[in-house]
Every structure is written in C-alpha cells, then in structure tokens.
Design a protein around this motif. Structure first.
Motif, PDB file in Angstrom:
ATOM      1  N   CYS A   1      -2.364   9.001  -4.292  1.00  0.00           N
ATOM      2  CA  CYS A   1      -3.013   7.923  -3.552  1.00  0.00           C
ATOM      3  C   CYS A   1      -3.105   8.227  -2.052  1.00  0.00           C
ATOM      4  O   CYS A   1      -2.171   8.771  -1.464  1.00  0.00           O
ATOM      5  CB  CYS A   1      -2.244   6.613  -3.729  1.00  0.00           C
ATOM      6  N   ILE A   2      -4.215   7.871  -1.467  1.00  0.00           N
ATOM      7  CA  ILE A   2      -4.365   7.808  -0.018  1.00  0.00           C
ATOM      8  C   ILE A   2      -4.162   6.366   0.440  1.00  0.00           C
ATOM      9  O   ILE A   2      -3.470   6.081   1.411  1.00  0.00           O
ATOM     10  CB  ILE A   2      -5.759   8.302   0.429  1.00  0.00           C
ATOM     11  N   PHE A   3      -4.763   5.451  -0.283  1.00  0.00           N
ATOM     12  CA  PHE A   3      -4.537   4.017  -0.070  1.00  0.00           C
ATOM     13  C   PHE A   3      -4.491   3.346  -1.440  1.00  0.00           C
ATOM     14  O   PHE A   3      -5.454   2.734  -1.888  1.00  0.00           O
ATOM     15  CB  PHE A   3      -5.614   3.388   0.815  1.00  0.00           C
TER      16      PHE A   3
ATOM     17  N   PRO B   1       0.822  -1.211   0.000  1.00  0.00           N
ATOM     18  CA  PRO B   1       0.000   0.000   0.000  1.00  0.00           C
ATOM     19  C   PRO B   1       0.858   1.264   0.000  1.00  0.00           C
ATOM     20  O   PRO B   1       1.873   1.336   0.700  1.00  0.00           O
ATOM     21  CB  PRO B   1      -0.804  -0.109   1.291  1.00  0.00           C
ATOM     22  N   ILE B   2       0.447   2.258  -0.776  1.00  0.00           N
ATOM     23  CA  ILE B   2       1.131   3.554  -0.810  1.00  0.00           C
ATOM     24  C   ILE B   2       0.152   4.678  -0.500  1.00  0.00           C
ATOM     25  O   ILE B   2      -1.038   4.590  -0.796  1.00  0.00           O
ATOM     26  CB  ILE B   2       1.841   3.816  -2.159  1.00  0.00           C
ATOM     27  N   GLY B   3       0.701   5.740   0.094  1.00  0.00           N
ATOM     28  CA  GLY B   3      -0.086   6.904   0.466  1.00  0.00           C
ATOM     29  C   GLY B   3       0.644   7.623   1.573  1.00  0.00           C
ATOM     30  O   GLY B   3       1.819   7.349   1.834  1.00  0.00           O
ATOM     31  N   PRO B   4      -0.015   8.555   2.259  1.00  0.00           N
ATOM     32  CA  PRO B   4       0.602   9.186   3.424  1.00  0.00           C
ATOM     33  C   PRO B   4       1.010   8.116   4.432  1.00  0.00           C
ATOM     34  O   PRO B   4       0.202   7.244   4.774  1.00  0.00           O
ATOM     35  CB  PRO B   4      -0.517  10.087   3.967  1.00  0.00           C
ATOM     36  N   GLN B   5       2.246   8.144   4.902  1.00  0.00           N
ATOM     37  CA  GLN B   5       2.796   7.046   5.692  1.00  0.00           C
ATOM     38  C   GLN B   5       2.128   6.936   7.061  1.00  0.00           C
ATOM     39  O   GLN B   5       1.962   7.932   7.769  1.00  0.00           O
ATOM     40  CB  GLN B   5       4.310   7.236   5.849  1.00  0.00           C
TER      41      GLN B   5
END
Length: 261
Positions: free
Chosen positions: A249-251, A191-195
C-alpha cells in the motif's frame, strides 16, 4: 511549472477528470431535456410543471453504489465484528456517524466521543463532546469495547480545530488504552503506507510502526486491510515481508481487532 499548475488546480478542487465528466454530462443534460419536453408536448402531459433547473451531470455514468474503499469496508466489517462479539458497552472515538456509528446504532446502543459537536439526536447514540488527547480520569477502565476508525491520523494536526500537537496520535492511543478495560476489544483503523504527514489532512503510518506501538499492550486477533484500489483483504497474516512493504500500500487502510493485555 506544469507540475505546480496541476497541483494548484487539484488544491482548489478542479480535478480534470471531474471537469471532463461534467462537460460530457452537460451534453446529455440538454439532449434529455429536449426529449422530455417533446414527450410533454406530444402527449399533453402537464401534471408536473418545470421548477428550477437542477442539473446533475455526473451520475449518468455512475454505478448503483460504491462498495469499495476504506470507509465502506472498515465500517461494515467492524460493525459485523461488534455484532458477533456482543460487548456489554461499546464506545466509539470520532468515527463516521453516517457510516460506522449508524451501522452499530441499528442493532445496539453506542457512545460516541468526538472533539466536534453533534447537534442532532440519533436513536441509540449517546454523544459526548471531548478531546481525546486529554483524558478524563473518570473514563479509566470505562468500557469493554472501543473503536477508533480512520481518526487517529488526524489528532494534533488542527484539521478539526484540535490543538497542534506532533504527539497527538500517541496521546490519543494512550488514552484509548486507558479507557479500555483489561481483556476488552479495541477496533482500530488508519491509513497505511510509507510513513508521512500530509498536512493538514492526515498522517500515514507504516505497519511496522503501528505494530511497535501495539504489540506490548494488545494481542492482535484480526488484521485486515484495504489496498490502494479499495479492495478488502480480510484476516490476513502479519508476515515480516508484508509488514516491511506495508502490504503493497501507498495509501491503504489497516484494520485491527485487538484485545488489551
């Protein structure tokens, strides 16, 4: 208060959208049942007596399948890449057996390492139960091709009965690096987005953080991602602007193909 109540409902699995869909489906269920019984009586069709009730309420409004989302795209894309690259050996770390592993096993042998058990025999699949946060020294430089799809984000969070370890993902990635031969291919998604950590489900990684982990050890030859809507964007450029904003992306799901330096 309302926000907390909604969160509790979702935590318990009672999603309002699903509940409404089931109520709608229940109306159709009784309507269709009445229609079928009427046909049986009028045509004297008694070959199939009614068994137990088995209401399926939400597929009245479904499509023929789901061709989107993280797992659908990553499993198909990476299986295709492995088919094209034809490695001598391929090892997978705990990816989905009924998706990616099955795709690969349809055309070649694959070894699977997972902390969970796999009681069933699957043709072309060799299964080894192992905790990849702890490296067996016999596995160093073991394979020329390795995959870990939507898995590393769970390491050390206890979801799959693994030990709690804040550095679980780092240990897992280092051990994968050790298992792979120089010049070998590493197929990776997460998954990528704000850590953040969404306990105890998973971590979400920023693209910048992942690149800092990978750039010294690998050459990234393909990067693709699945956005928050579930759409795939193949082999896109890793520009500074997109990296900074995690490709919007957020998720989402980042999908890497890399070669070990």
């Amino acid at each position: 208060m309302l926000k907390r109540f909604k969160a509790l409902i979702q935590f318990l699995g009672f999603y309002p959208s699903i509940l409404l869909e089931n109520i709608k489906g229940l109306v159709w269920y009784f309507k269709d049942l009445k229609s079928l019984k009427k046909q049986i009586e009028s045509k004297n069709k008694n070959e199939f007596p009614f068994g137990k009730k088995y209401p399926v309420l939400n597929e009245k409004f479904s499509t023929s399948g789901i061709a989107s989302g993280h797992y659908f795209h990553q499993d198909l894309l990476i299986a295709q890449r492995i088919f094209q690259n034809q490695p001598v050996n391929h090892v997978d770390i705990a990816s989905r057996v009924d998706g990616f592993v099955a795709h690969v096993a349809s055309f070649r042998k694959i070894e699977v390492f997972d902390i969970r058990s796999l009681p069933d025999y699957i043709y072309n699949v060799k299964f080894i139960q192992a905790d990849l946060m702890h490296l067996d020294q016999n596995l160093i430089h073991y394979t020329d091709s390795i995959s870990c799809l939507h898995v590393i984000e769970h390491f050390g969070l206890g979801r799959y009965n693994d030990p709690i370890d804040i550095d679980g993902h780092l240990k897992g990635l280092e051990n994968i690096y050790q298992i792979l031969k120089p010049g070998g291919h590493f197929y990776f998604s997460t998954p990528i987005g704000p850590q953040r950590i969404e306990f105890n489900a998973h971590r979400v990684f920023s693209v910048k953080y992942l690149l800092e982990l990978f750039n010294k050890k690998y050459d990234i030859i393909h990067f693709s991602y699945v956005n928050d809507k579930g759409d795939l964007f193949k082999n896109v450029a890793l520009t500074d602007r997109e990296i900074e904003h995690n490709f919007g992306c957020i998720f989402g799901c980042g999908i890497f193909e890399m070669i070990k330096k």
